[in-house]
Scaffold this motif. Structure first.
Motif, PDB file in Angstrom:
ATOM      1  N   THR A  15       0.828  -1.201   0.000  1.00  0.00           N
ATOM      2  CA  THR A  15       0.000   0.000   0.000  1.00  0.00           C
ATOM      3  C   THR A  15       0.861   1.250   0.000  1.00  0.00           C
ATOM      4  N   SER A  18       2.606   1.656  -3.413  1.00  0.00           N
ATOM      5  CA  SER A  18       1.692   2.119  -4.458  1.00  0.00           C
ATOM      6  C   SER A  18       1.359   3.596  -4.275  1.00  0.00           C
ATOM      7  N   GLY A  19       1.292   4.056  -3.054  1.00  0.00           N
ATOM      8  CA  GLY A  19       1.065   5.476  -2.798  1.00  0.00           C
ATOM      9  C   GLY A  19       2.234   6.336  -3.218  1.00  0.00           C
ATOM     10  N   PHE A 140     -10.639   8.887  -5.687  1.00  0.00           N
ATOM     11  CA  PHE A 140      -9.731   7.743  -5.728  1.00  0.00           C
ATOM     12  C   PHE A 140      -9.102   7.499  -4.358  1.00  0.00           C
ATOM     13  N   LEU A 141      -8.635   8.546  -3.716  1.00  0.00           N
ATOM     14  CA  LEU A 141      -8.016   8.386  -2.403  1.00  0.00           C
ATOM     15  C   LEU A 141      -9.016   7.919  -1.353  1.00  0.00           C
ATOM     16  N   SER A 144      -9.743   4.249  -2.026  1.00  0.00           N
ATOM     17  CA  SER A 144      -8.549   3.497  -1.647  1.00  0.00           C
ATOM     18  C   SER A 144      -8.457   3.345  -0.128  1.00  0.00           C
ATOM     19  N   PHE A 147     -11.082   0.767   0.982  1.00  0.00           N
ATOM     20  CA  PHE A 147     -10.653  -0.561   0.582  1.00  0.00           C
ATOM     21  C   PHE A 147      -9.555  -1.085   1.510  1.00  0.00           C
ATOM     22  N   ASN A 148      -8.564  -0.255   1.793  1.00  0.00           N
ATOM     23  CA  ASN A 148      -7.461  -0.685   2.653  1.00  0.00           C
ATOM     24  C   ASN A 148      -7.916  -0.946   4.084  1.00  0.00           C
TER      25      ASN A 148
END
Length: 160
Positions: A15, A18-19, A140-141, A144, A147-148
Motif C-alpha cells: 500500500t 503504491s502510494g 480515488f483516495l 482506496s 478498501f485498505n
C-alpha cells in the motif's frame, strides 16, 4: 495449515509503495494568485502557496490577448512572489507562474482603457484562484482508504 501468501506487513508495504508511485504533483499543496491595484499602467500579480508563503523567484510567462500562444514577456517573481508587466493593448492577459517543483498557477488580468481625462492608469479586474486537487483524485483516495481499511479488518479477523 495453509501458507499465507500475503501477511499484514506485506499488505501495508504494498500500500505504501503504491502510494509513493503517484506523480509528485498530486502531493503538492495548492497555489493561488491575486492582481494587485496599481496607479500606473503596470499590472502587478502576486503568486502564493496555499499556506500563504510567496512563490519566490518562480518562472513567470505573460501572454497577450491577441496571440494567446505567443509569449509577450517572461521573467521571475521577486522574493515576495510579485511580478509586473506593462500591457500595450486592452483585453484579457494570461499569466502562468511555476516554481519548477510541480506548483503552477495560471491566471488572467482583464485590462481596460483608462477613463477620459485621467492619467495613463488602467483598470484591472481583480481576480485570484487557488488550485484545488481534482475531484477524481479525492474520490480515488477515499475509495482506496475504505478498501485498505476493509482489507486490514479482514486480515485481523483471519488471525483470530
Amino acid at each position: 495449515m495453509k501458507r499465507r501468501i500475503f501477511s499484514f506487513g506485506w499488505t501495508v508495504l504494498l500500500t505504501v509503495l503504491s502510494g509513493l508511485s503517484l506523480p509528485s504533483t498530486l502531493w503538492a499543496h495548492g497555489v493561488g494568485y491575486r492582481v494587485l491595484e496599481s496607479t500606473d499602467r503596470a499590472v502587478v500579480v502576486e503568486c502564493y502557496y496555499s499556506d500563504g508563503k510567496p512563490m519566490s523567484y518562480a518562472e513567470t510567462l505573460v501572454f497577450g490577448p491577441k496571440d494567446s500562444d505567443i509569449e509577450y514577456q517572461n521573467g521571475r517573481t521577486d522574493r515576495h512572489g510579485r511580478f509586473a508587466f506593462f500591457p500595450d493593448i486592452n483585453g484579457t492577459w494570461r499569466i502562468e507562474t511555476g516554481d519548477g517543483m510541480g506548483h503552477k498557477v495560471e491566471g488572467t488580468a482583464e485590462v481596460r482603457a483608462a477613463e477620459a481625462g485621467k492619467k495613463e492608469a488602467v483598470s484591472v479586474a481583480k481576480g485570484g484562484t487557488a488550485e484545488k486537487p481534482p475531484v477524481t483524485l479525492g474520490a480515488f483516495l477515499g475509495v482506496s482508504l475504505i478498501f485498505n481499511l476493509c482489507c486490514a479488518i479482514l486480515l485481523m479477523r483471519r488471525k483470530q
